[in-house]
Design an enzyme around this catalytic site. Structure first.
Site, mmCIF file in Angstrom:
data_model
loop_
_atom_site.group_PDB
_atom_site.id
_atom_site.type_symbol
_atom_site.label_atom_id
_atom_site.label_comp_id
_atom_site.label_asym_id
_atom_site.label_seq_id
_atom_site.Cartn_x
_atom_site.Cartn_y
_atom_site.Cartn_z
ATOM 1 N N GLY A 175 0.785 -1.235 -0.120
ATOM 2 C CA GLY A 175 0.093 0.003 0.088
ATOM 3 C C GLY A 175 0.825 1.243 -0.062
ATOM 4 O O GLY A 175 0.426 2.278 -0.053
ATOM 5 N N GLU B 205 4.716 -6.101 2.121
ATOM 6 C CA GLU B 205 4.919 -6.742 0.647
ATOM 7 C C GLU B 205 4.240 -5.596 -0.273
ATOM 8 O O GLU B 205 3.147 -5.742 -0.569
ATOM 9 C CB GLU B 205 4.115 -7.929 0.982
ATOM 10 C CG GLU B 205 2.837 -7.919 1.776
ATOM 11 C CD GLU B 205 1.973 -9.098 1.895
ATOM 12 O OE1 GLU B 205 2.494 -10.183 1.970
ATOM 13 O OE2 GLU B 205 0.999 -9.192 1.813
ATOM 14 N N GLY C 4 3.889 -3.553 -3.801
ATOM 15 C CA GLY C 4 3.932 -3.838 -4.891
ATOM 16 C C GLY C 4 3.950 -2.762 -5.959
ATOM 17 O O GLY C 4 5.078 -2.446 -6.474
ATOM 18 N N CYS D 2 -12.173 1.359 -30.277
ATOM 19 C CA CYS D 2 -13.424 2.046 -30.773
ATOM 20 C C CYS D 2 -14.215 2.273 -29.538
ATOM 21 O O CYS D 2 -15.346 1.857 -29.337
ATOM 22 C CB CYS D 2 -14.270 1.215 -31.597
ATOM 23 S SG CYS D 2 -13.063 0.860 -33.061
ATOM 24 N N TYR E 92 0.746 -2.682 -12.165
ATOM 25 C CA TYR E 92 -0.850 -2.423 -12.635
ATOM 26 C C TYR E 92 -0.886 -1.850 -13.832
ATOM 27 O O TYR E 92 -1.642 -0.883 -14.049
ATOM 28 C CB TYR E 92 -1.707 -1.688 -11.356
ATOM 29 C CG TYR E 92 -1.459 -2.141 -10.006
ATOM 30 C CD1 TYR E 92 -1.858 -3.663 -9.719
ATOM 31 C CD2 TYR E 92 -0.540 -1.749 -8.921
ATOM 32 C CE1 TYR E 92 -1.615 -4.248 -8.359
ATOM 33 C CE2 TYR E 92 -0.457 -2.217 -7.803
ATOM 34 C CZ TYR E 92 -1.003 -3.547 -7.411
ATOM 35 O OH TYR E 92 -0.776 -3.838 -6.120
HETATM 36 C C1 LIG Z 1 -2.201 -6.042 -3.705
HETATM 37 C C2 LIG Z 1 -1.705 -6.553 -2.459
HETATM 38 C C3 LIG Z 1 -0.264 -6.102 -2.136
HETATM 39 C C4 LIG Z 1 0.313 -5.064 -2.878
HETATM 40 O O1 LIG Z 1 -0.302 -3.799 -2.734
HETATM 41 P P1 LIG Z 1 0.466 -2.411 -3.375
HETATM 42 O O2 LIG Z 1 -0.594 -1.348 -3.095
HETATM 43 O O3 LIG Z 1 0.722 -2.564 -4.686
HETATM 44 O O4 LIG Z 1 1.636 -2.292 -2.558
HETATM 45 C C5 LIG Z 1 0.295 -6.526 -0.821
HETATM 46 N N1 LIG Z 1 -0.272 -7.399 -0.188
HETATM 47 C C6 LIG Z 1 -1.725 -7.814 -0.553
HETATM 48 C C7 LIG Z 1 -2.300 -8.918 0.233
HETATM 49 C C8 LIG Z 1 -2.358 -7.679 -1.703
HETATM 50 O O5 LIG Z 1 -3.519 -8.068 -2.103
#
Ligand SMILES: *Cc1c(COP(=O)(O)O)cnc(C)c1O
Length: 371
Positions: free
Chosen positions: A214, A244, A246, A322, A351
């Site tokens: 997040g 974790e 992303g 389109c 994403y």
């Molecule tokens: C999507 C997700 C993440 C990563 O979220 P980001 O917003 O990309 O950092 C981490 N843990 C879980 C369980 C997720 O579903």
């Protein structure tokens, strides 16, 4: 950025560029900002390209996966640690996760019972909890509100009565794209305090507190969440605090580029029509914002007919689909833009391709250039 390799592509260019050195540098930067004792995993769903997974499996402590497909890629990448979450795991996915030695974040009491009946020996698991409160501002709130994610606090006692599994901690991922670092640090501290208290109440020997991802980036301003408030967080002894992220790891290491096929003005608006669009890069359409671009000028114009162009005006960057919703950017100022120039959308490494509807209209996919 990437101008020469984009100009070298066969025209009209359409490509994602992923920079593995940038991925490693970003992981290093995040690691330095986290508390010393914390673990850093990469959430594969942000970008599951094998080259991206391989780079981040090595640069981080491991990978977080959310499906059997991601799990297979994480295993193939040789990830040292794998954490597996998601509210809709099949028996086959649970079995594969057990076989891979993944730490499973269990999302319901029913899933816990299924896992216990599948696993040959009692697996060590974390419970994903949808806590009351604990709400952070961001694009998607996953806890403190009705969602399919996790177990409600009131059901934890029932979860603890399921035989055949060993609960070692909690998974508390709560938000996407939070931009407030101080609020994020407060959230993590609250997760730790809640976990210590709840583990004591439930009789869990607490080993893992997973606070999810997040960490946000601001596509409009170019800024990112300040991680420095996280550095001083005190981690209880013997607890593995897992982050974790992303988006924060992958976004800046990717760019999406597409050639301008046509420029036209209708009813007072000027459109740059691209060899590409939201079927490759859906994020701006999904979130309803304008993704900024830069222009890579391409001077050659080998054609006998005039070159469409726009000077000193606002343009909408639109795609080849389109539908009037195929818009990446609205009203960005350009000094000069010509058909044949290439627009580059930075911060497209998370994403981007992975959440897009590739098959709509069956255009050719972009090239994927790995550096
Ligand atoms: C999507 C997700 C993440 C990563 O979220 P980001 O917003 O990309 O950092 C981490 N843990 C879980 C369980 C997720 O579903």
């Amino acid at each position: 950025m990437h101008a020469d390799i984009l100009r070298a592509l066969p025209a009209p260019a359409c490509a994602y560029v992923y920079d593995t050195a940038a991925l490693r540098a970003r992981a290093e930067m995040v690691r330095r900002a986290l508390p010393v004792a914390a673990s850093l995993l990469y959430a594969v769903k942000a970008n599951g390209h094998p080259a991206v997974i391989a780079a981040l499996a090595e640069a981080c402590d491991g990978l977080e996966v959310a499906s059997g497909g991601e799990l297979a890629r994480a295993v193939a990448a040789g990830a040292e640690r794998i954490v597996f979450g998601g509210p809709a795991k099949t028996d086959a996915e649970l079995s594969a996760a057990v076989a891979a030695g993944a730490l499973i974040n269990v999302e319901s009491v029913h899933e816990l019972r299924r896992l216990a009946s599948i696993a040959p020996t009692p697996p060590r698991v974390c419970l994903r909890v949808n806590r009351p409160g604990g709400v952070l501002r961001g694009s998607h709130a996953m806890t403190g509100t009705p969602t399919p994610f996790g177990i409600e606090e009131a059901q934890l006692a029932e979860a603890m009565r399921v035989p055949g599994v060993t609960v070692i901690g909690f998974h508390l991922h709560a938000v996407s794209n939070n931009l407030d670092g101080a609020a994020h640090a407060a959230f993590v501290r609250d997760c730790l305090a809640w976990s210590v208290r709840t583990a004591r109440e439930l009789g869990i020997a607490l080993q893992v507190v997973n606070v999810g991802g997040g960490f946000g980036i601001d596509y409009l301003s170019g800024s990112s969440m300040d991680l420095s408030p996280l550095t001083g967080i005190a981690v209880p002894p013997d607890v593995d605090l897992i982050f974790e992220p992303g988006r924060f790891l992958a976004a800046d290491a990717g760019a999406y580029a597409a050639t301008v096929l046509d420029i036209k003005t209708t009813h007072g608006r000027t459109f740059a029509v691209l060899r590409g669009g939201t079927h490759h890069f859906r994020l701006p359409a999904a979130w309803g914002y304008s993704h900024p671009f830069t222009v890579v000028p391409v001077d050659e114009w080998p054609h006998p007919y005039p070159r469409p162009s726009a000077e000193n005006c606002l343009v909408d960057a639109v795609g080849e689909l389109c539908t009037p919703r195929d818009v990446l950017t609205r009203g960005q100022h350009v000094d000069s833009l010509r058909a044949g120039d290439i627009l580059v959308f930075g911060r497209a490494g998370a994403y981007g391709w992975d959440i897009s509807h590739h098959e709509f209209l069956r255009h050719d996919p972009p090239a994927f250039l790995i550096r």
